[in-house]
Design an enzyme around this catalytic site. Structure first.
Site, short mmCIF file in Angstrom:
data_model
loop_
_atom_site.label_atom_id
_atom_site.label_comp_id
_atom_site.label_asym_id
_atom_site.label_seq_id
_atom_site.Cartn_x
_atom_site.Cartn_y
_atom_site.Cartn_z
N ASN A 20 -1.66 0.10 6.93
CA ASN A 20 -1.43 -1.40 7.33
C ASN A 20 -0.40 -2.03 6.43
O ASN A 20 -0.32 -3.35 6.28
CB ASN A 20 -2.60 -2.46 7.97
CG ASN A 20 -3.43 -2.52 6.95
OD1 ASN A 20 -3.47 -2.04 5.85
ND2 ASN A 20 -4.74 -3.18 7.45
N PHE A 44 -15.48 3.97 6.93
CA PHE A 44 -14.37 4.04 6.65
C PHE A 44 -14.04 4.11 5.11
O PHE A 44 -12.87 4.24 4.57
CB PHE A 44 -13.34 3.28 7.31
CG PHE A 44 -13.45 2.02 7.17
CD1 PHE A 44 -12.88 1.27 6.03
CD2 PHE A 44 -14.28 1.09 8.14
CE1 PHE A 44 -13.19 -0.17 5.76
CE2 PHE A 44 -14.32 -0.23 8.03
CZ PHE A 44 -13.73 -0.83 6.71
N LYS A 96 0.86 -1.32 -0.05
CA LYS A 96 -0.11 -0.06 -0.12
C LYS A 96 0.68 1.06 0.08
O LYS A 96 2.25 1.04 0.25
CB LYS A 96 -0.85 0.08 1.25
CG LYS A 96 -1.79 -1.18 1.16
CD LYS A 96 -2.85 -1.11 2.46
CE LYS A 96 -3.99 -2.28 2.35
NZ LYS A 96 -4.97 -2.13 3.53
N GLU A 146 -9.49 -9.89 -8.12
CA GLU A 146 -8.52 -8.84 -7.99
C GLU A 146 -7.19 -8.93 -8.95
O GLU A 146 -7.07 -8.02 -9.67
CB GLU A 146 -7.97 -8.84 -6.69
CG GLU A 146 -9.06 -8.42 -5.58
CD GLU A 146 -8.73 -8.68 -4.18
OE1 GLU A 146 -7.43 -9.32 -3.77
OE2 GLU A 146 -9.45 -8.61 -3.33
N THR A 191 -5.70 -7.65 10.29
CA THR A 191 -5.92 -6.27 9.66
C THR A 191 -5.56 -5.05 10.66
O THR A 191 -4.87 -4.18 10.24
CB THR A 191 -7.35 -6.37 9.66
OG1 THR A 191 -7.82 -7.22 9.07
CG2 THR A 191 -7.74 -4.79 8.85
N TYR A 230 -12.28 -2.27 -3.44
CA TYR A 230 -12.63 -2.33 -2.10
C TYR A 230 -14.33 -2.15 -2.06
O TYR A 230 -14.98 -1.59 -0.96
CB TYR A 230 -12.14 -1.08 -1.11
CG TYR A 230 -10.76 -1.48 -0.66
CD1 TYR A 230 -10.64 -2.56 -0.01
CD2 TYR A 230 -9.77 -0.62 -0.87
CE1 TYR A 230 -9.07 -3.06 0.50
CE2 TYR A 230 -8.43 -1.02 -0.35
CZ TYR A 230 -8.24 -2.10 0.36
OH TYR A 230 -7.19 -2.42 0.74
N HIS A 233 -1.95 -5.39 1.20
CA HIS A 233 -3.31 -5.88 1.07
C HIS A 233 -3.06 -7.37 0.48
O HIS A 233 -2.05 -7.56 -0.43
CB HIS A 233 -4.13 -5.00 -0.06
CG HIS A 233 -5.03 -5.89 -0.78
ND1 HIS A 233 -6.34 -6.12 0.02
CD2 HIS A 233 -4.97 -6.59 -1.84
CE1 HIS A 233 -7.08 -6.88 -0.75
NE2 HIS A 233 -6.42 -7.41 -1.76
P1 RTP Z 1 -6.89 -5.48 2.91
O1 RTP Z 1 -8.22 -5.89 2.35
O2 RTP Z 1 -6.51 -4.19 2.71
O3 RTP Z 1 -5.99 -6.71 2.65
O4 RTP Z 1 -7.07 -5.76 4.60
P2 RTP Z 1 -7.95 -7.00 5.21
O5 RTP Z 1 -8.66 -7.76 4.11
O6 RTP Z 1 -7.14 -7.50 6.43
O7 RTP Z 1 -9.15 -6.04 6.01
P3 RTP Z 1 -10.69 -5.50 5.33
O8 RTP Z 1 -11.47 -5.96 6.33
O9 RTP Z 1 -10.78 -6.17 4.06
O10 RTP Z 1 -10.41 -4.13 5.23
C1 RTP Z 1 -9.63 -3.21 4.16
C2 RTP Z 1 -8.89 -2.39 4.74
O11 RTP Z 1 -9.93 -1.14 5.28
C3 RTP Z 1 -9.02 -0.59 6.36
N1 RTP Z 1 -10.00 -0.65 7.61
N2 RTP Z 1 -10.04 0.29 8.21
N3 RTP Z 1 -11.15 2.39 10.10
C4 RTP Z 1 -11.20 1.20 10.29
O12 RTP Z 1 -11.81 0.70 11.40
C5 RTP Z 1 -10.87 0.28 9.35
N4 RTP Z 1 -11.16 -0.79 9.07
C6 RTP Z 1 -10.56 -1.40 8.04
C7 RTP Z 1 -7.79 -1.42 6.67
O13 RTP Z 1 -6.81 -0.38 6.10
C8 RTP Z 1 -8.12 -2.66 5.92
O14 RTP Z 1 -6.84 -3.21 5.53
MG MG Z 2 -9.64 -7.32 2.84
#
Ligand code: RTP
Ligand code: MG
Length: 148
Positions: free
Chosen positions: A112, A57, A9, A126, A91, A49, A115
């Site tokens: 973080n 968010f 990222k 994707e 996450t 996303y 991805h």
């Molecule tokens: P990613 O898709 O980016 O690989 O991350 P992930 O699967 O671990 O998490 P996901 O639930 O898909 O969330 C996507 C991204 O959204 C941001 N996020 N911000 N402010 C918040 O509470 C919040 N929750 C999620 C994070 O950057 C997450 O990686």
């Molecule tokens: Mg995700």
């Protein structure tokens, strides 16, 4: 062979972590079959996303992921989707185990570092969203022929 979509990222690129992250997956034994530095168009970020479009968010997430270059990659290997998720860590960096990428380098949930696709369906979607078929190069390891 299974493929996954991984992306350093904008925060990871800014912090100079591309090489470190590529090394981790190479050292693990996975194979890089596609890679590019790019700034994600807003429409692509919104699709990428899309599952989070109703979350509070979402706007911030799309703003951040389009704010500067990312390093988009396709990696190949046995169980690479689930293994990459393990190597990334949870996450929220505060919950990510030390030794994982987010556990070692992340501080806030919004920034973080990396991805990774979370399922075979996501990986397929994707990879197709970010890469043309001709940008993916399957290659054979010739090490055993070149090194004795
Ligand atoms: P990613 O898709 O980016 O690989 O991350 P992930 O699967 O671990 O998490 P996901 O639930 O898909 O969330 C996507 C991204 O959204 C941001 N996020 N911000 N402010 C918040 O509470 C919040 N929750 C999620 C994070 O950057 C997450 O990686
Ligand atoms: Mg995700």
């Amino acid at each position: 062979m299974e493929k996954t979509f991984l992306m350093v990222k904008p925060d990871g690129v800014q912090r100079g972590l591309i090489g470190e992250i590529v090394s981790r997956f190479e050292n693990k034994g996975f194979q890089l079959v596609g890679a590019k530095l790019m700034v994600i168009p807003r429409s692509v970020a919104e699709q990428h996303y899309g599952e989070h479009q109703d979350k509070p968010f979402f706007g911030e997430l799309v703003d951040f992921i389009t704010s500067g270059p990312v390093f988009a990659m396709v990696w190949e290997g046995e169980d690479v989707i689930a293994t990459a998720r393990q190597m990334m860590g949870k996450t929220k960096p505060a919950e990510a185990t030390p030794g994982t990428i987010r556990g070692d380098y992340g501080v806030t949930v919004g920034k973080n570092i990396i991805h990774g696709s979370d399922s075979p369906t996501s990986a397929k979607r994707e990879i197709a969203l970010f890469f043309d078929e001709k940008e993916i190069a399957s290659w054979e390891k010739l090490l055993n022929r070149w090194v004795y």
